[in-house]
Design a protein around this motif. Structure first.
Motif, PDB file in Angstrom:
ATOM      1  N   GLU A 132       1.365  36.780  -1.192  1.00 30.79           N
ATOM      2  CA  GLU A 132       1.913  36.218   0.042  1.00 30.79           C
ATOM      3  C   GLU A 132       3.441  36.387   0.101  1.00 30.79           C
ATOM      4  O   GLU A 132       3.995  36.697   1.153  1.00 30.79           O
ATOM      5  CB  GLU A 132       1.544  34.732   0.159  1.00 30.79           C
ATOM      6  N   THR A 133       4.080  36.165  -1.032  1.00 27.89           N
ATOM      7  CA  THR A 133       5.545  36.328  -1.081  1.00 27.89           C
ATOM      8  C   THR A 133       5.951  37.770  -0.809  1.00 27.89           C
ATOM      9  O   THR A 133       6.896  38.035  -0.063  1.00 27.89           O
ATOM     10  CB  THR A 133       6.082  35.895  -2.468  1.00 27.89           C
ATOM     11  N   ALA A 188       5.407  38.493   2.894  1.00 24.29           N
ATOM     12  CA  ALA A 188       6.424  37.840   3.730  1.00 24.29           C
ATOM     13  C   ALA A 188       7.720  38.646   3.721  1.00 24.29           C
ATOM     14  O   ALA A 188       8.359  38.832   4.765  1.00 24.29           O
ATOM     15  CB  ALA A 188       6.681  36.424   3.216  1.00 24.29           C
TER      16      ALA A 188
END
Length: 464
Positions: free
Chosen positions: A312-313, A316
């Motif tokens: 997810e990081t 993003a």
């Protein structure tokens, strides 16, 4: 007094006597020795330049055509010394050249650069003043920018504001010059208020202590006295002159330096409203937006680096990077239409198209940017890369061959190796082994471990 200082003083005294006798050749030699021995002494430089001017009867050109071959040789030596960051040598060579033409802007600026790098700012400022003065090159934007940054570093904000204003007039599309002019004006305001002159915390607190003892403590959020809080000083000036566009711009710049972007936006939006939509201020709003987004991207990049396995990081970071790139392209594309003569803008827009593999959009912009001598090398190399990635190796080779005579390893080592390597690859693929070997050989002469050059040369040897 050291031995060098003592000798320099004696040389200066002899030079002064020679000036009084109008023996300017000897005076120049003596002042030159003094300046080289004690390079941070402003008086020695001023005496030297004055004697050189008188030697050539203030003709503005020095020794003239007879000195050209020697000056060309000195420029080459200067370039090599600069690439190695040998600042004592840069200073020495530049002063040697100024003995032949003391008005030469480039050599005066080189003295300035060498002195600035060694911390001799007073002498550096004198050298840049001469370089950009009436007898130098007063409209050389590159030298003016260097001078402007030097003055900012030396906290000569009033003069710096004038220099940046001059750059902005020469190039109205230079947003950086506009920002630096505002910054210099803001810093001068703070300097006049003596905010930056308190020596200790005790100095800053003195008025507060007095107010407290007298029972007249200022209201929360107000400065104890003018000059103690730049934000409150500016807000106070705005209350007195609420329609001043310049004051709102200065306040925005203050907030920007503190990374208080919301407040900076608010101040700039007010300046935009008061200016009735001034395009230059609208561009400052855009610049602020992009700066804030780049700060956010840096934060996301750090998080992604710390958590390499966090999907997810990573997503993003990638999503935000793409969103920012799209916004930069949108802003720059509009400005390219607005300022069609600005080659730097075209180069920066092309760089962003290149990141997205949009070769057909990047290529014409790089072609136009290459017409600016300051951008020519980088634009031609990038243009060749675009053609290569777009499957047009013949056109790529043409750009790389065009840039080879402009490249030197001392000035642009990475570009030098990149161009010769890519030419070697193209020529190797075309079957021109001899030419490919020549280009690979250029690389090995300066970097024996560059990429796979040795392996490729060995492969060519086996084939031959």
């Amino acid at each position: 007094m050291s031995g060098a200082e003592d000798i320099a003083k004696q040389c200066w005294q002899r030079g002064t006597k020679a000036v009084n006798s109008e023996d300017y050749d000897y005076a120049t030699d003596m002042f030159h020795k003094a300046a080289i021995l004690v390079p941070d002494n402003l008086a020695y430089r001023q005496s030297l330049r004055a004697a050189e001017f008188k030697k050539y009867k203030n003709n503005g050109k020095g020794a003239g055509m007879m000195s050209k071959p020697k000056l060309v040789s000195l420029r080459q030596k200067l370039s090599r010394a600069r690439s190695k960051k040998e600042w004592d040598e840069v200073d020495r060579i530049a002063e040697e050249a100024l003995k032949l033409n003391p008005w030469d802007a480039a050599f005066n600026a080189s003295v300035g650069e060498a002195c600035q790098e060694r911390g001799y700012n007073t002498v550096a400022i004198f050298a840049y003043r001469t370089a950009t003065g009436p007898m130098g090159e007063p409209e050389n934007a590159k030298l003016l920018r260097e001078f402007g940054h030097l003055l900012m570093e030396d906290r000569q904000f009033n003069e710096a504001a004038g220099i940046w204003n001059k750059v902005h007039k020469l190039d109205p599309t230079d947003g950086h010059a506009r920002q630096m002019m505002t910054a210099a004006q803001f810093e001068q305001t703070i300097k006049q208020g003596n905010f930056d002159e308190a020596q200790t915390t005790r100095d800053v607190m003195t008025d507060a202590e007095i107010s407290s003892r007298l029972g007249t403590k200022p209201k929360r959020g107000e400065a104890d006295a003018p000059g103690q809080d730049p934000e409150q000083d500016l807000l106070h000036q705005i209350r007195k002159d609420p329609k001043s566009v310049e004051l709102h711009q200065k306040l925005a710049h203050y907030y920007e330096t503190k990374d208080q972007f919301d407040k900076a936006y608010e101040a700039l939006e007010k300046a935009l409203e008061l200016s009735k939509g001034d395009r230059a201020i609208h561009e400052l709003v855009e610049d602020l937006e992009l700066k804030q987004k780049n700060k956010e991207l840096d934060h996301l990049k750090d998080e992604a680096r710390k958590q390499p396995d966090n999907e997810e990081t990573q997503k993003a970071y990638s999503r935000f990077a793409r969103k920012l790139l799209d916004r930069e392209i949108e802003v720059m594309a509009e400005r390219v239409l607005r300022y069609p003569q600005d080659k730097r803008l075209k180069y920066e827009l092309a760089r962003r198209y290149k990141k997205l593999n949009r070769w057909s959009d990047a290529i014409p912009l790089y072609q136009q940017a290459s017409l600016d001598p300051r951008l020519e090398v980088d634009a031609l190399v990038s243009l060749g890369n675009c053609f290569l990635k777009d499957g047009k190796s013949t056109l790529a080779k043409k750009q790389f061959l065009k840039v080879v005579p402009l490249l030197s390893y001392e000035e642009k080592p990475d570009r030098f190796k990149e161009v010769h390597y890519l030419l070697g690859r193209i020529l190797e693929k075309e079957g021109d082994r001899k030419s490919a070997e020549d280009h690979y050989g250029e690389i090995l002469a300066v970097d024996y471990d560059y990429r796979d050059v040795r392996a490729r040369l060995e492969g060519l040897d086996e084939k031959s």
